[in-house]
Design an enzyme around this catalytic site. Structure first.
Site, PDB file in Angstrom:
ATOM      1  N   THR A 183      50.934  59.917 109.954  1.00  0.00           N
ATOM      2  CA  THR A 183      50.834  61.035 110.412  1.00  0.00           C
ATOM      3  C   THR A 183      50.639  62.561 109.321  1.00  0.00           C
ATOM      4  O   THR A 183      49.741  63.203 109.640  1.00  0.00           O
ATOM      5  CB  THR A 183      52.298  61.618 111.158  1.00  0.00           C
ATOM      6  OG1 THR A 183      52.652  60.714 112.008  1.00  0.00           O
ATOM      7  CG2 THR A 183      52.237  63.029 111.814  1.00  0.00           C
ATOM      8  N   THR A 226      54.055  55.762 116.177  1.00  0.00           N
ATOM      9  CA  THR A 226      53.084  56.905 116.478  1.00  0.00           C
ATOM     10  C   THR A 226      51.843  56.279 116.198  1.00  0.00           C
ATOM     11  O   THR A 226      50.713  56.538 117.311  1.00  0.00           O
ATOM     12  CB  THR A 226      53.205  58.249 115.486  1.00  0.00           C
ATOM     13  OG1 THR A 226      54.475  58.268 115.392  1.00  0.00           O
ATOM     14  CG2 THR A 226      52.633  59.090 116.198  1.00  0.00           C
ATOM     15  N   GLU A 258      61.200  50.003 103.593  1.00  0.00           N
ATOM     16  CA  GLU A 258      60.208  49.448 103.373  1.00  0.00           C
ATOM     17  C   GLU A 258      59.696  49.755 101.869  1.00  0.00           C
ATOM     18  O   GLU A 258      58.347  48.957 101.588  1.00  0.00           O
ATOM     19  CB  GLU A 258      58.765  49.629 104.371  1.00  0.00           C
ATOM     20  CG  GLU A 258      57.982  50.786 104.179  1.00  0.00           C
ATOM     21  CD  GLU A 258      58.568  51.908 104.826  1.00  0.00           C
ATOM     22  OE1 GLU A 258      57.978  52.873 104.892  1.00  0.00           O
ATOM     23  OE2 GLU A 258      59.742  51.981 105.197  1.00  0.00           O
ATOM     24  N   ASN A 316      63.930  53.508 100.810  1.00  0.00           N
ATOM     25  CA  ASN A 316      63.808  54.716 101.446  1.00  0.00           C
ATOM     26  C   ASN A 316      64.065  55.107 102.764  1.00  0.00           C
ATOM     27  O   ASN A 316      65.006  54.196 103.242  1.00  0.00           O
ATOM     28  CB  ASN A 316      61.974  54.891 101.568  1.00  0.00           C
ATOM     29  CG  ASN A 316      61.505  53.920 102.415  1.00  0.00           C
ATOM     30  OD1 ASN A 316      61.694  52.607 102.570  1.00  0.00           O
ATOM     31  ND2 ASN A 316      60.509  54.444 103.403  1.00  0.00           N
ATOM     32  N   CYS A 372      63.331  54.362 105.610  1.00  0.00           N
ATOM     33  CA  CYS A 372      63.018  53.378 106.597  1.00  0.00           C
ATOM     34  C   CYS A 372      62.940  51.630 106.186  1.00  0.00           C
ATOM     35  O   CYS A 372      62.534  50.686 106.710  1.00  0.00           O
ATOM     36  CB  CYS A 372      61.619  53.550 107.504  1.00  0.00           C
ATOM     37  SG  CYS A 372      61.454  54.830 108.242  1.00  0.00           S
ATOM     38  N   ASP A 419      75.887  60.248  87.996  1.00  0.00           N
ATOM     39  CA  ASP A 419      77.298  60.905  88.304  1.00  0.00           C
ATOM     40  C   ASP A 419      77.509  62.079  87.573  1.00  0.00           C
ATOM     41  O   ASP A 419      78.509  62.278  86.688  1.00  0.00           O
ATOM     42  CB  ASP A 419      78.119  59.701  87.804  1.00  0.00           C
ATOM     43  CG  ASP A 419      79.473  60.009  88.067  1.00  0.00           C
ATOM     44  OD1 ASP A 419      79.966  60.617  88.976  1.00  0.00           O
ATOM     45  OD2 ASP A 419      80.487  59.490  86.882  1.00  0.00           O
ATOM     46  N   ASN A 424      36.174  74.059 144.194  1.00  0.00           N
ATOM     47  CA  ASN A 424      35.104  73.182 144.495  1.00  0.00           C
ATOM     48  C   ASN A 424      35.299  72.123 144.228  1.00  0.00           C
ATOM     49  O   ASN A 424      35.554  71.410 143.216  1.00  0.00           O
ATOM     50  CB  ASN A 424      34.151  73.517 143.122  1.00  0.00           C
ATOM     51  CG  ASN A 424      32.587  72.753 143.249  1.00  0.00           C
ATOM     52  OD1 ASN A 424      32.782  71.813 144.065  1.00  0.00           O
ATOM     53  ND2 ASN A 424      31.703  73.386 142.681  1.00  0.00           N
TER      54      ASN A 424
END
EC number: 1.17.4.1
Length: 756
Positions: free
Chosen positions: A209, A624, A441, A437, A439, A232, A18
């Site tokens: 996320t 993201t 920041e 951490n 990344c 240690d 169609n």
């Protein structure tokens, strides 16, 4: 086009194609868009139809045809393709275009065990009907194509094996809001649900996320960033590996501090054994990090930290490069090299740095973070002690090795541990910051675990979100957005589960948040200022002052209502110290912008009522969520006006916001002549940001003689970053001559964990 072609419907029956219906759908999707051609899309899709084609394949062919037409000259195809994709997605989820009623939808998905039973227990049917009235499903039509593909691939609740999708985006936003505010008093909670839904679904607040994909489902695991410190001892090394495995399986990105591990050849048990050094243990951690693949996509990711004065530093600095053999390389982690003022001074003076094993120099490792004067005193004392094992190297040689490895791998990062502790929300005497951490920041206190159930250890977790600067017309809008961002993330801390006790204890006692920004490049373009020439300095100062001020105010108001966090007394805020007191004064030469908010009355209020959260800000990368909001990434300049991102959902094209009006205002990454302007702006942000900033350095070798970036330029940028108070440096990007718009979306941040 052959009109007698037979097509196979979703229920398996066949009918004639169609073409009118196809034409109507494309025309509907093109309504109100500029410079798009319905017939172009039809033409490109018709040639791909064949006898017996399924109607769902027809739909996907049309979507792809529209997406392929996205370009600088006709950016609106990204909305045409998105609308077609939304139509298709809803058909897959609901069998038709109109979404069901909210209550019926929730009941059905709870029964299927896709949604959390708590949703039905916490709210009445009447409340669900009220919330149904909050939803504006037409907001789906504001997504770009890249956003719809990201939603489909990462965020919408689905069966990842069969590919069935169970919801559309507005339900996601509303149910995240309903889940987070479910424990608020009945009288106020629906108001918060509505306002938070509006802020997130109109892209003013951007969520990470783990929250977008997980809140509303029975799995309550949303830690974005996890910081684990190792001691240690073998027990601690084993506990660290065990904690890594637990968190990698939960899609978190990991920061590991392994700087305390003694060096090769140290004595064990008074000399009965000879220590194998750091590398075998780093390998052990690498294996732990890669042990769990997340949803079968890839292993986890980690950044491992150590001080530049470690006896093994020269061998550790090369762990990531492509030379060497398996035995002396550990390539599948990234590394954070820790520096402080004394190390930089030795570099500037052209003198030497002495390398030690932390096990041979009592108190030195602790003082490196907690007390810079004491560190210098001990360091010089140990340098002069002939009985202590050591190695002396020229400062310029070890710094050059560091910068050479950073340049060749792009992923040797920098942490200035003195700035992390002198301009910090934590009192370094009781809660020193000893690592960052994945990344770079996050800057939170940690304590090593001696065993996996050690309640005295401290694993730091941070929960993230971000303000979309492109959506803010007036800085006072941040007041309400800050209140919503703080309340929602603070509620998340109580809503989530914690797999390791050492993480639960500290997360609930410190309640650290990391709220950042996205769309900064668009914000600058919209305001007619640039990265490179200082014109953005004053605006950036005003903006980040407002962000930190309103976030502190929101956390103080929440403390009035629900009590200050348990470890508030370990913060510098408890002593009445604010970021405006401890920033690097060199910044005053970059901007003379005055403070615009009433910090003194805020200071008094914080001392009286405390804060609900030990930290509030961190500037994270945001690949993201920038796509979901059709924004530019974090604080970064865009590489091109059209970016092409490769992800497992195919090639996604995205055009920078308001391209037609602002194309000349955008400053593209490789058009910026040097890192200075960017580093100055990051320094101005860091004046107010209480944690750290994922800041990158970028080099185009073509700008230099012989196509090589000179070492003195690399070292100058490192010193500029230090001078203006930057706590950390993240990627080093080198232009390689490939097409700049192409970027790979999965660049190592596990599950989008420490990014948003």
């Amino acid at each position: 086009m052959n009109k007698s072609l037979m097509v196979t419907k979703r229920d398996g029956t066949q009918e004639q194609i169609n073409l009118d219906k196809i034409h109507r759908v494309i025309t509907w999707a093109a309504e109100g868009l500029d410079n798009v051609s319905v017939s172009q899309v039809e033409l490109r899709s018709h040639i791909q139809f064949y006898e017996g084609i399924r109607t769902s394949d027809i739909h996907e062919t049309i979507i792809k045809a529209a997406a392929d037409l996205i370009s600088k000259d006709s950016p609106d195809y990204q909305y045409l393709a998105a609308r077609l994709a939304i139509f298709h997605l809803r058909k897959k989820a609901y069998g038709h275009f109109d979404p069901p009623r909210l209550y019926d939808h929730v009941k059905k998905l709870v029964r299927m065990e896709k949604y959390d039973q708590a949703l039905l227990d916490d709210y009445t049917r009447e409340e669900w009907d009220t919330m149904d009235g909050f939803i504006d499903h037409w907001r789906d039509m504001t997504f770009s194509y890249a956003a719809v593909k990201q939603l489909e691939g990462k965020y919408l609740v689905q069966n990842r094996v069969t590919g069935e999708i169970y919801e559309s985006a507005q339900f996601l936003y509303l149910l995240v809001s309903a889940s987070l505010f479910s424990k608020y008093p009945k009288e106020t909670r629906l108001d918060y649900v509505k306002r938070f839904y509006d802020a997130t679904s109109t892209f003013k607040i951007s969520l990470p996320t783990p929250i977008m994909a997980g809140v509303r489902t029975p799995t309550r695991q949303f830690s974005s960033c996890v910081l684990i410190e190792c001691d240690d001892s073998l027990d601690s090394i084993n506990a660290t590996a065990s904690a890594i495995v637990k968190y990698v399986s939960q899609r978190a990105g990991i920061g590991i501090n392994a700087g305390a591990i003694r060096a090769l050849g140290s004595e064990i048990r008074g000399g009965e054994a000879f220590h194998t050094g750091c590398i075998p243990f780093y390998k052990y951690f690498q294996t732990a990090v890669k042990s769990c693949s997340q949803g079968g996509v890839r292993g986890g990711a980690a950044t491992l930290y150590y001080p530049i004065w470690h006896l093994e530093a020269e061998n550790l600095l090369v762990l990531k490069n492509n030379r060497g053999v398996e035995d002396n390389r550990v390539r599948h982690m990234d590394y954070g090299v820790q520096l402080n003022k004394l190390m930089y001074q030795r570099l500037i003076k052209g003198s030497e740095i002495t390398l030690f094993s932390p096990s041979d120099v009592p108190g030195l490792y602790e003082a490196f973070f907690a007390d810079q004067d004491k560190f210098e005193e001990l360091y010089v004392k140990y340098e002069q002690d002939p009985t202590i094992r050591k190695r002396t190297v020229k400062a310029v040689e070890i710094f050059s090795l560091l910068m050479q490895e950073r340049a060749s791998t792009g992923r040797i990062y920098i942490q200035n541990v003195d700035h992390c502790n002198t301009h910090s929300p934590f009192d370094p005497q009781v809660a020193p910051v000893r690592q960052s951490n994945l990344c770079l920041e996050i800057a939170l206190p940690t304590k090593p675990l001696q065993h996996i159930n050690d309640e005295n250890g401290e694993i730091a977790l941070c929960t993230l979100s971000a303000f979309n600067l492109g959506k803010i017309e007036n800085l006072d809008e941040l007041e309400e957005l800050a209140d919503l961002a703080v309340r929602s993330l603070d509620a998340l801390l109580d809503y989530q589960d914690y797999p390791v006790v050492a993480a639960k204890r500290s997360s609930l006692a410190r309640r650290s948040l990391g709220i950042g920004v996205i769309n900064y490049a668009y914000y600058l373009a919209k305001n007619g200022v640039r990265y490179s020439d200082g014109s953005a300095n004053d605006l950036t100062h005003r903006t980040f002052e407002a962000i930190q001020y309103y976030l502190l105010k929101a956390s103080m108001n929440l403390a009035k209502e629900q009590g200050a966090c348990e470890y508030f007394n370990e913060t510098t805020y408890a002593k009445g110290i604010l970021p405006i007191d401890t920033y690097k004064k060199d910044l005053d030469s970059l901007t003379q912008e005055p403070l615009h908010y009433d910090w003194e009355s805020l200071r008094k209020d914080i001392q009286e009522f405390g804060l609900r959260n030990s930290t509030l800000t961190a500037l994270m990368p945001s690949e993201t969520s920038s796509q979901i909001s059709n924004a530019t990434n974090g604080i970064e300049p865009p590489r091109g006006h059209v970016s092409i991102k490769a992800s497992k959902d195919g090639i996604l094209k995205q055009v920078v916001p308001e391209y037609e009006n602002l194309m000349d205002n955008y400053e593209l990454l490789w058009d910026i002549p040097s890192n200075d302007g960017y580093l100055h702006l990051v320094g101005i942000m860091q004046k107010f940001v209480d944690q750290a900033i994922s800041a990158n350095t970028n080099y185009d070798p073509k700008r230099f003689e012989d196509g090589k970036v000179p070492m003195k330029v690399l070292l100058k940028d490192l010193l500029t970053a230090y001078k203006y108070g930057l706590k950390t440096l993240y990627y080093q990007n080198t232009r390689d001559g490939a097409e700049d718009v192409q970027e790979d979306l999965d660049d190592g941040c596990a599950g989008g964990a420490c990014k948003i």
